[in-house]
Write an enzyme that holds these catalytic residues in place. Structure first.
Site, PDB file in Angstrom:
ATOM      1  CB  CYS A  51      13.524  40.875 -22.332  1.00 47.98           C
ATOM      2  SG  CYS A  51      14.341  39.704 -21.568  1.00 47.98           S
ATOM      3  CG  ASP A  52      11.648  41.550 -26.510  1.00 42.78           C
ATOM      4  OD1 ASP A  52      12.700  41.739 -26.058  1.00 42.78           O
ATOM      5  OD2 ASP A  52      11.287  39.802 -25.572  1.00 42.78           O
TER       6      ASP A  52
ATOM      7  CB  CYS B  12      11.747  38.655 -21.955  1.00 40.91           C
ATOM      8  SG  CYS B  12      12.531  39.280 -20.480  1.00 40.91           S
TER       9      CYS B  12
END
Ligand code: NAP
Length: 350
Positions: free
Chosen positions: A173-174, A170
């Site tokens: 997300c990261d 992701c």
């Protein structure tokens, strides 16, 4: 006595549905999944995909701050023990912390939580029948399916070893984590998601190597062109990742890629590898009882409703959404499913 609402799944969709259903006095019963090795390996432990991420910076209402005091006061002692040590310094809420907060909020309003998997449902009779791994069968008037989806991984042991230490599925997300800044990164895949993730990562990376197993991207024309035009994206055609390289101190340091035509290999130095090779919805236990898309996602049958092909069964979150796939959209559809279930029950006089 049949339940009013059974919710299956413990990601943002499941907990949001539970918060709404419990506040509507429906006393929902929620199956959060079982803690088993099989679930760990395939990424389907309780609390879902967010429990596998680090900091969540895009969930509205959670700017970075001194969260330790809040978490310690909001969560029960037994659940605090489930979390890694809470950072005393200001930080953005982590995936596991956010999920524990959602779980606690649902429990506070009376949601009953069962730590077990649902392995079978019978939607052919009313009330519906729900069967768990431990052999319990429960009857329910409505069912909210919020079992999510799991990111596909390549299946390499070295990939598993470096999950959360450079290997991620992701980018949103990261991608902004310090370890990925101004460093080369690798994205694997050739679809719209891979191009989107690679493009997103160019904001942080020095260069993004997009490793694709063919000589043509699957992505749509406009996305394809975007990848080709971006000077920070280097497309590594006709290659697959053979091995993720790294060490305990630094996490990922490179990936070894192999040319699918002549089997020659080379190393691409990088601080991270992002998988973008599709997702698999967690719908196997439904055994074709609900209408699905070709890829096995539950089909929403009515625009802006969480209705499925069976009246009284509602779907929320990534199990029905292969497009947005965000914690906040998932939570939104969880709320919608609970409201849909409440209205359905009222209309039935239940
Ligand atoms: P996808 O279209 O199924 O693409 C998956 C990609 O991963 C393909 O290029 C595939 O290669 C590759 N792949 C699969 N398994 C692999 C493996 N084991 N090793 C190496 N490569 C592998 O999935 P997606 O990109 O996640 O998109 C899902 C859906 O969402 C699509 O309908 C897409 O159009 C849509 N979407 C749209 C947008 C947008 O419009 N902005 C953004 C994201 C997603 P092959 O090509 O060789 O099969």
């Amino acid at each position: 006595m049949a339940e009013h609402v059974v919710i299956i799944g413990s990601g943002p969709a499941g907990w949001s549905a539970a918060i709404y259903a419990s506040r509507a006095n429906l006393q929902p019963l929620l199956y959060e999944g079982a803690i088993t090795e099989e679930n760990r390996v395939q990424g389907t432990l309780p609390l879902g995909q967010l429990a596998l991420t680090t900091e969540v910076e895009n969930f509205a209402g959670f700017p970075a701050g001194q969260l330790a005091g809040f978490l310690n006061s909001a969560l029960s002692q037994d659940r605090l023990q489930m979390l890694p040590p809470i950072d005393e310094a200001p930080h953005a809420v982590t995936g596991p912390e956010l999920m524990e907060l959602m779980r606690q909020q649902a429990v506070n309003f009376g949601t009953r939580v069962v730590t077990d998997d649902v392995v079978e449902v019978d939607l052919g009779q009313r009330p519906f029948q729900v069967k768990t791994r431990e052999g319990e069968t429960v009857a329910t008037h409505t069912l909210i399916v919020a079992t999510g989806a799991r990111a596909n991984y390549l299946g390499l042991p070295s990939e598993d070893k470096f999950k959360n230490r450079g290997v991620s599925a992701c980018a949103v997300c990261d991608g902004a984590l310090p370890r990925f800044r101004n460093r080369p990164l690798v994205v694997v895949g050739g679809g719209d998601s891979a191009v989107e993730e690679a493009t997103y990562l160019t904001k942080y990376a020095s260069v993004v190597h997009l490793v694709h197993r063919r000589d043509e991207l699957r992505a749509s024309q406009i996305m394809r062109q975007r990848a080709l035009d971006n000077p920070k994206i280097d497309i590594v055609w006709n290659h697959v990742v053979d091995e993720v390289l790294g060490n305990d101190a630094d996490g990922v340091t490179a990936v070894r890629v192999r040319n699918v035509h002549d089997d020659t290999t080379r190393e691409l130095p990088c601080s991270g590898m992002f998988l973008s090779i599709g997702h698999t919805p967690n719908t196997q236990f439904l055994q074709g009882q609900l209408a699905m898309t070709g890829k096995g996602y539950i089909r929403w049958t009515t625009p802006f409703r969480t209705y499925t092909s069976v009246e009284g069964v509602f779907a929320a979150g990534d199990v029905a959404d292969d497009y947005y796939r965000q914690a906040i959209t998932s939570a939104g559809t969880g709320c919608m499913a609970a409201l849909d279930a409440e209205r359905y029950l009222a209309a039935q006089g239940l």
